[in-house]
Write an enzyme that holds these catalytic residues in place. Sequence first.
Site: not given
Length: 401
Positions: A247, A188, A216
């Site tokens: 996310k 990240s 992610h």
Amino acid sequence: MSSDSFTTSLEATIDQLKTDRVYKRLNHIASPQAARVQMEGRGEVLILSSNNYLGLCAEPEVVRAGIDGLERFGAGTGSVRFICGTFSVHRELEETIAAFVGTDASLSYVSAWNANEGLTGTVAEEGDVVLSDALNHASIIDSMRLAKAITKCTTGVFRHSDMDDLRAKLDANRGARRKFIWTDGIFSMEGSIAKLPEILQIARDYDAIVVMDDSHATGVLGETGRGTAEHFGVMGEVDIITSTLGKALGGAAGGFVAGPAVLCDFLTQRSRPQLFSNALPPTVAASAMAAVRFIEQHPDRVRTLRENSRYFRDSIVEAGFSPLPGETPIVPIIVGETSAAIQMSDLLLDEGIFVTGFGFPVVPQGQARVRCQLSAAHSRGDIDQAVEAFKRVGRKIGILR
């Protein structure tokens, strides 16, 4: 320690954080998470620091599914999974997730942090070794600390994406009963992608188990957004995948572990976050399931994200900045000292662009950065506006000439 001395100690620590310019101030948003939001005291702000990679936080289909789930199942479960907190929508979500990431089964948690913590602390045992990439997420690191404290397993760290160091750590632990290799899919703070094919080959060579946090990368990497495994063409080869629902998948909350059905059954029996914490709220399960189905039906959204990321990266390089190389929507722009990163972040917000600055000790000394995160919801106009603001601020603080 008295209560007065306790609060005095906390106040002193807070004051030091402010002195060191690492104190975190909360910005309050008064609209749905999107490319542009209404920020209290600021008005309209262009967001360049969100995990809303596909723009699904405010996608009408996803929002409507959450409302329908709320009306059908109520506000919460009122129980843990094994008593009376498992609703039919949990089963549907977990079947949908497993199919999406290419595993036999999945198990939802109230957060990806809980998923990681609940996994490592449950499956690792005395005599096992768990090895982590040096830049893995804090939830992985803490899950290993917890596992070591509870089960007395051995833990270790290999240098970031250094496959020779990973082999050396495995060689040093050949006598371990079981070997786990923990890696992020996308890291990240760097925006870099794990060397997954090499990790899988090393795991085969050493009879190790690969565990990957794809938080992610889910909805981001791969032609259809199925994550790091799809990106490298190795769907079905990763032993265990964890990820988040918070996310790209709509941004509400929640996480999951995906892998063999027997693993998910074992976690249902033994994982402490499952046994002692209420289940994922049905409204969140419903919106997350809708988000996965939306991605399956609209792979163009993943392509738009990829195109936006490439366009921003090319534009910011052309402007004279030095982002870390990569191909993900995370674009860290290196500015040098921590003070420069904080100042740039503050000045960009004055320009109507919200992006976060990170410095030491979060990142190495001299490698302070502002971390930009692109979304499929950004227009080319949004990106051009952001780049122009970067150029003005860069000149103002002396990074650009």
